[in-house]
Design a protein around this motif. Structure first.
Motif, short mmCIF file in Angstrom:
data_model
loop_
_atom_site.label_atom_id
_atom_site.label_comp_id
_atom_site.label_asym_id
_atom_site.label_seq_id
_atom_site.Cartn_x
_atom_site.Cartn_y
_atom_site.Cartn_z
N GLU A 194 -83.37 26.11 39.47
CA GLU A 194 -83.60 27.58 40.17
C GLU A 194 -85.05 27.82 40.24
N GLN A 195 -85.86 26.88 39.81
CA GLN A 195 -87.22 27.21 39.70
C GLN A 195 -87.94 25.90 40.48
N ILE A 196 -89.00 26.04 41.35
CA ILE A 196 -89.45 24.89 42.06
C ILE A 196 -90.25 23.87 40.93
N SER A 197 -90.83 24.68 39.86
CA SER A 197 -91.52 23.94 38.96
C SER A 197 -90.65 22.77 38.40
N LEU A 198 -89.17 23.17 37.95
CA LEU A 198 -88.26 22.43 37.55
C LEU A 198 -87.74 21.40 38.31
N ALA A 199 -87.99 21.67 39.68
CA ALA A 199 -87.66 20.80 40.84
C ALA A 199 -88.65 19.65 40.86
N PRO B 16 -76.07 12.28 23.49
CA PRO B 16 -76.77 13.35 23.11
C PRO B 16 -76.92 13.22 21.39
N ARG B 17 -76.12 12.37 20.75
CA ARG B 17 -76.52 12.04 19.31
C ARG B 17 -77.55 10.99 19.08
N LEU B 18 -77.63 10.15 19.97
CA LEU B 18 -78.68 9.10 19.90
C LEU B 18 -79.97 9.24 20.43
N PHE B 19 -80.08 10.13 21.40
CA PHE B 19 -81.28 10.58 22.27
C PHE B 19 -81.34 11.88 22.15
N THR B 20 -82.64 12.26 22.58
CA THR B 20 -83.06 13.71 22.75
C THR B 20 -82.95 14.38 23.87
N HIS B 21 -81.88 15.55 24.30
CA HIS B 21 -81.70 16.03 25.48
C HIS B 21 -83.32 16.68 25.71
N ALA B 22 -83.59 16.28 27.22
CA ALA B 22 -84.75 16.75 27.38
C ALA B 22 -84.66 18.24 27.89
N GLU B 23 -85.66 19.10 27.81
CA GLU B 23 -85.68 20.59 28.13
C GLU B 23 -85.58 20.69 29.67
N LEU B 24 -84.71 20.12 30.31
CA LEU B 24 -84.53 20.54 31.64
C LEU B 24 -83.19 20.83 31.81
N PRO B 25 -82.79 21.97 32.59
CA PRO B 25 -81.27 22.54 32.83
C PRO B 25 -80.48 21.26 33.46
N ASP B 26 -79.26 21.13 32.94
CA ASP B 26 -78.20 20.46 33.88
C ASP B 26 -78.24 20.89 35.12
N VAL C 106 -90.57 18.66 38.21
CA VAL C 106 -90.33 17.77 36.80
C VAL C 106 -89.38 16.89 37.21
N GLU C 107 -88.27 17.05 37.75
CA GLU C 107 -87.04 16.23 38.22
C GLU C 107 -87.45 15.30 38.99
N LEU C 108 -88.41 15.47 39.91
CA LEU C 108 -88.77 14.59 40.75
C LEU C 108 -89.66 13.63 40.16
N VAL C 109 -90.69 14.12 39.37
CA VAL C 109 -91.51 13.09 38.54
C VAL C 109 -90.61 12.20 37.58
N LEU C 110 -89.65 12.91 37.07
CA LEU C 110 -88.63 12.08 36.22
C LEU C 110 -87.88 10.95 36.90
N SER C 111 -87.44 11.29 38.25
CA SER C 111 -86.77 10.41 38.93
C SER C 111 -87.52 9.26 39.55
N GLU C 112 -88.73 9.66 40.04
CA GLU C 112 -89.67 8.55 40.14
C GLU C 112 -90.03 7.56 39.24
N THR C 113 -90.29 8.20 37.94
CA THR C 113 -90.38 7.31 36.86
C THR C 113 -89.48 6.27 36.52
N LEU C 114 -88.06 6.93 36.46
CA LEU C 114 -86.95 6.12 36.05
C LEU C 114 -86.70 4.97 36.92
#
Length: 122
Positions: A7-12, A43-53, A14-22
């Protein structure tokens, strides 16, 4: 932009940077199809990133997309049902190996180190 993505361009962004890094370094990336019982362990083994699903662009079967992390590790889980795909990247080969030890599965890629310039395979 489709409001169903993020819903926010700033989140988009962040998602773009994460995807490119991945996906940026094949030697430090891998993917594994997870059965439903392992999906609930992530979710028990790793920390959920503060990015909406958010929904996967390919369809609802692969949704939602969720991001997780741990020191030196980045993970993206596509979907919540059988045959969901877990994408992972380590900062180092040891980080990637630690993910394999934590999440057992049939990992898709068996990358070997890139050849040196004078060791080309052709």
């Amino acid at each position: 932009m489709d409001p169903l993505f993020l819903e926010q361009i700033s989140l988009a962004w962040v998602e773009l940077v994460l995807s490119e890094t991945l996906f940026s370094d094949n030697r430090l990336y891998n993917a594994c199809e997870l059965p439903a019982e392992l999906i609930h362990e992530i979710p028990r083994l790793f920390t959920h990133a503060e990015l909406p699903d958010y929904p996967m662009w390919t369809g609802v079967e692969e949704a939602p997309v969720r991001w997780f992390s741990a020191p030196g590790k980045l993970l993206r889980l596509d979907g919540q049902g059988d045959h969901s795909l877990l994408h992972v990247r380590g900062r180092t080969a040891a980080d990637l190996e630690a993910i394999y030890a934590t999440v057992p599965g049939q990992w898709a890629c068996g990358y070997s180190p890139l050849p040196e310039a004078d060791e080309l395979p052709f």
